[in-house]
Design an enzyme around this catalytic site. Structure first.
Site, PDB file in Angstrom:
ATOM      1  N   LYS A 116       6.261 -31.938  97.970  1.00  4.63           N
ATOM      2  CA  LYS A 116       4.922 -32.486  98.121  1.00  4.63           C
ATOM      3  C   LYS A 116       4.715 -33.769  97.327  1.00  4.63           C
ATOM      4  O   LYS A 116       4.003 -34.679  97.763  1.00  4.63           O
ATOM      5  CB  LYS A 116       3.891 -31.429  97.734  1.00  4.63           C
ATOM      6  CG  LYS A 116       3.795 -30.275  98.727  1.00  4.63           C
ATOM      7  CD  LYS A 116       2.755 -29.267  98.281  1.00  4.63           C
ATOM      8  CE  LYS A 116       2.476 -28.236  99.374  1.00  4.63           C
ATOM      9  NZ  LYS A 116       3.661 -27.525  99.812  1.00  4.63           N
ATOM     10  N   GLU A 200      -3.574 -31.570  91.869  1.00  3.18           N
ATOM     11  CA  GLU A 200      -4.508 -32.358  92.662  1.00  3.18           C
ATOM     12  C   GLU A 200      -5.935 -32.074  92.224  1.00  3.18           C
ATOM     13  O   GLU A 200      -6.256 -30.972  91.754  1.00  3.18           O
ATOM     14  CB  GLU A 200      -4.395 -32.004  94.154  1.00  3.18           C
ATOM     15  CG  GLU A 200      -3.117 -32.442  94.820  1.00  3.18           C
ATOM     16  CD  GLU A 200      -3.088 -32.050  96.284  1.00  3.18           C
ATOM     17  OE1 GLU A 200      -2.218 -32.580  96.992  1.00  3.18           O
ATOM     18  OE2 GLU A 200      -3.930 -31.227  96.705  1.00  3.18           O
ATOM     19  N   HIS A 235      -5.875 -19.105  99.878  1.00  4.59           N
ATOM     20  CA  HIS A 235      -5.073 -20.164 100.498  1.00  4.59           C
ATOM     21  C   HIS A 235      -4.290 -19.683 101.719  1.00  4.59           C
ATOM     22  O   HIS A 235      -3.459 -20.430 102.243  1.00  4.59           O
ATOM     23  CB  HIS A 235      -4.127 -20.813  99.483  1.00  4.59           C
ATOM     24  CG  HIS A 235      -4.812 -21.316  98.261  1.00  4.59           C
ATOM     25  ND1 HIS A 235      -5.725 -22.350  98.288  1.00  4.59           N
ATOM     26  CD2 HIS A 235      -4.756 -20.902  96.961  1.00  4.59           C
ATOM     27  CE1 HIS A 235      -6.186 -22.561  97.060  1.00  4.59           C
ATOM     28  NE2 HIS A 235      -5.623 -21.699  96.252  1.00  4.59           N
ATOM     29  N   ARG A 297       7.755 -28.003 110.975  1.00  6.13           N
ATOM     30  CA  ARG A 297       8.111 -26.834 111.784  1.00  6.13           C
ATOM     31  C   ARG A 297       6.948 -26.520 112.704  1.00  6.13           C
ATOM     32  O   ARG A 297       5.900 -27.161 112.642  1.00  6.13           O
ATOM     33  CB  ARG A 297       8.384 -25.625 110.878  1.00  6.13           C
ATOM     34  CG  ARG A 297       7.226 -25.336 109.928  1.00  6.13           C
ATOM     35  CD  ARG A 297       7.376 -24.035 109.178  1.00  6.13           C
ATOM     36  NE  ARG A 297       6.425 -23.893 108.085  1.00  6.13           N
ATOM     37  CZ  ARG A 297       5.169 -23.533 108.206  1.00  6.13           C
ATOM     38  NH1 ARG A 297       4.669 -23.279 109.410  1.00  6.13           N
ATOM     39  NH2 ARG A 297       4.377 -23.411 107.148  1.00  6.13           N
TER      40      ARG A 297
END
Length: 660
Positions: A116, A200, A235, A297
């Site tokens: 990431k 973040e 999440h 994917r």
């Protein structure tokens, strides 16, 4: 086009890929672990190969075993599905080195987007907007904490190699950062073999918007519009829809163009998803949407995109892998109607969403919508894999119609004794905020009290009592002992007969009088009234189904007299006799393992004073961490296991002694 395909996966995604392969006349090959020997994907494949023991790290995650199966069966292509090895660049390279077609993203693209922090740096260079945060090499806890303090709370800690909602923790205050970091790193190491993280800024009114992209080996990249996956818990996506509510044409153009730009930046081939986070505090605006990550994917939620575009994304994957161009130009890809998908999980919302495993003795799903599943009645939900057992997908002309249709579908789910979130899904879909499109990723946490049901309605209780009424009546007429009756059958002169019936739920008696029980000519078919708590319900039916006030209620009955009634997706069990309190209840003070797993942390120690809801033991099971909390204020009397220990279901992990 290749003539055979091996799917390096299991469950519903393997079955989904097989469906398209069979339609195209392609031979299908499954791989399976010892736990999956009787699984649906094994049954549906033309050929299947055992690749190892139940744990994924000894079977589905072992690249050489998958390649050996491909070589042994003469597979011409490998489709990785999602999860497992689907975003493993080394595996993709090994497949291609073996002369087998890889139905997935190029290894270079997987590497570019797989971490990431590196992906975000690449997107900055490509001109794609990203969220502010820390992506540095220094992974020491003090440095990470200092960066989080500088960014300002709340922050989101994310595994750099993460995906699927795993390895993510929201932290709201500086003093909680190190504990959240440790938990995130443990889960990241367990799921991805990499405990590095990035930080973040956490958006307070976040919407999860993602764009389906597709590229070919001729340099073409198109998008297939956006999806909204904001309805999440921990999440993990719960309900997805396409298109996104509140998305105007200008914002759609901006976000889809950014997605195509991101895919082109890594020379992408095949199906991929660009995920964005949107600050929805002022609605969806192009300048308030930022790149989050790319999944290289096929996504779990791809069916909603297929529904609104009429495209079979798996077929497109096959064709791209075979070197063909994207089948449609951008201007020719339609956007029709509204689609929604609900993920049916084997979990118990009324018990903290703990996973539920075991045999699916009763398993009924709607037959008038698209269902993607990898299980069947009589099959097993294993402790070793993800708890999602099915996806329910609807496609209607409007969002309102789609939400109503999906709620009706979820209400028709009947699963027992494995628990599911079907009733929870119904309440999500019918909640006024969801109906209005007023959702963000915090919706479930904010509305949880209204979304979880723990008690049956009076109508459900009446259905349970009516279900056993006929059998109880027959037993009493024959002078037999019935497990459900509360006293002797009453014959009264010049009055309808009365059958007193009793069942138990959660340790409490549910009593009713059944009036006027009589057959109407059909075998074992009766009509009667159920008098319960001052209410009278008209009932007609048999022990396998019953109509209460003209509404059909489905129920299942076991050999020991237990009755399970299904109401709007929920399953309620009634017992023929009072039993002792279940182990592990708050009154007992014992914390028991809900399913087999491994102890990964013990936040509390023997002798600690704890408050209700405070984490005592952290158990890793079904690819997730589950915190077992104190049932009341008290003192930790003992902890029977250490970090690293494997425990069996129902093992007493700790004991809490109530405060004086």
């Amino acid at each position: 086009m290749f003539k055979s395909v091996l799917v390096a996966n299991r469950g519903e995604i393997a079955c989904r890929v097989f469906r398209t392969a069979k339609r195209m006349g392609i031979r299908t090959i499954a791989v399976y672990s010892e736990a999956d020997a009787q699984a649906l994907h094994v049954r549906e494949a033309d050929e299947a190969v055992l690749i190892g023991p139940a744990p994924a790290r000894e079977s589905y995650l072992v690249a050489e075993k998958v390649l050996a199966a491909a070589r042994a069966t003469g597979a011409e292509a490998i489709h990785p599905g999602y999860g497992f090895l689907s975003e493993n660049a080394e595996f993709a390279e090994a497949v291609m080195a073996a002369g087998i077609i890889w139905i997935g993203a190029p290894p270079a693209s997987i590497r570019a987007m797989g971490l990431k922090d590196a992906a975000k740096k690449l997107m900055v260079e490509a001109g794609v907007p990203v969220t502010p945060g820390y992506m540095g090499e220094d992974q020491s806890p003090p440095r990470l904490k200092a960066e989080a303090d500088a960014i300002g709370y709340p922050v989101l800690i994310k595994a750099v190699a993460g995906g699927g909602g795993k390895g993510m923790r929201r932290v709201d205050a500086s003093e909680a950062f190190l504990d959240g970091l440790a938990s995130c790193q443990r889960e990241a190491a367990s799921s991805f073999g990499d405990d590095r993280v990035l930080i973040e800024k956490y958006i307070l009114s976040p919407r999860h918007i993602e764009v389906q992209v597709f590229g070919d080996s001729h340099g073409e990249v198109v998008h297939l519009y956006e999806r909204d996956c904001s309805l999440q818990r921990r999440h993990q996506k719960v309900i997805e829809e396409a298109p996104a509510p509140g998305m105007d044409a200008a914002t759609r153009e901006a976000v889809t163009s950014a997605a195509v730009k991101a895919a082109k930046a890594v020379n992408y081939i095949g199906a991929g998803t660009i995920e964005f986070i949107a600050d929805a505090s002022e609605g969806l605006r192009a300048d308030r949407i930022w790149f989050m990550e790319m999944n290289t994917r096929l996504q779990v939620e791809h069916p909603v995109t297929e529904a609104i575009t009429g495209v079979d994304l798996v077929e497109w994957q096959f064709r791209a892998a075979a070197g063909e161009p994207v089948p449609l130009k951008q201007a020719d890809i339609p956007l029709n109607g509204w689609a929604m998908e609900a993920r049916l999980y084997a979990e118990d919302p009324a018990n903290g969403f703990l996973p539920s495993i075991g045999r699916l003795e009763h398993f009924v799903l709607p037959d008038d919508i698209r269902i993607d599943t990898g299980v069947f009645e009589g099959g097993e939900v294993s402790q070793f894999y993800d708890p999602m057992i099915a996806k329910l997908i609807v496609h209607e002309t409007s969002r309102e119609a789609a939400a109503e249709a999906l709620a009706d579908a979820c209400a028709g789910v009947e699963v027992w004794p494995v628990r599911t979130n079907a009733g929870f899904l119904v309440r999500c879909l019918e909640h006024p905020r969801f109906v209005a499109g007023d959702v963000d990723t915090g919706f479930i946490a904010a509305e949880e009290a209204d979304l979880i049901s723990t008690s049956p309605s009076s109508r459900t209780a009446a259905a349970a009592l009516a279900t056993v009424g006929l059998r109880a009546d027959e037993a009493l007429r024959s002078n037999e002992l019935s497990p459900w009756t509360d006293g002797l059958f009453a014959f009264r002169m010049n009055a309808p007969p009365r059958t007193p019936v009793v069942l138990y739920r959660d340790g409490f008696a549910v009593r009713a009088n059944l009036w006027g029980v009589h057959g109407d000519g059909a075998p074992r078919h009766s009509t009667f009234d159920v008098e319960l708590d001052g209410e009278t319900f008209q009932a007609i039916g048999t022990p396998s189904y019953v109509f209460i006030d003209n509404e059909q209620t489905s129920s299942a009955q076991t050999g020991d007299g237990r009755v399970v009634v299904f109401e709007d997706g929920d399953a309620f069990e009634f017992l023929p006799r009072l039993t002792g309190a279940a182990s592990g209840l708050a009154s007992d003070g014992s914390l028991r393992a809900p399913i087999p797993g491994k102890i990964v942390a013990t936040p509390a120690k023997a002798g600690d004073t704890v408050t209700k809801g405070q984490p005592i033991i952290v158990l890793e099971a079904m690819k997730m961490e589950h915190a077992l909390t104190a049932p009341f204020d008290g003192v930790v009397g003992e902890i029977g296991f250490a970090v690293g220990d494997q425990v069996t279901a129902d093992a007493v992990l700790a004991k809490i002694e109530a405060s004086a």
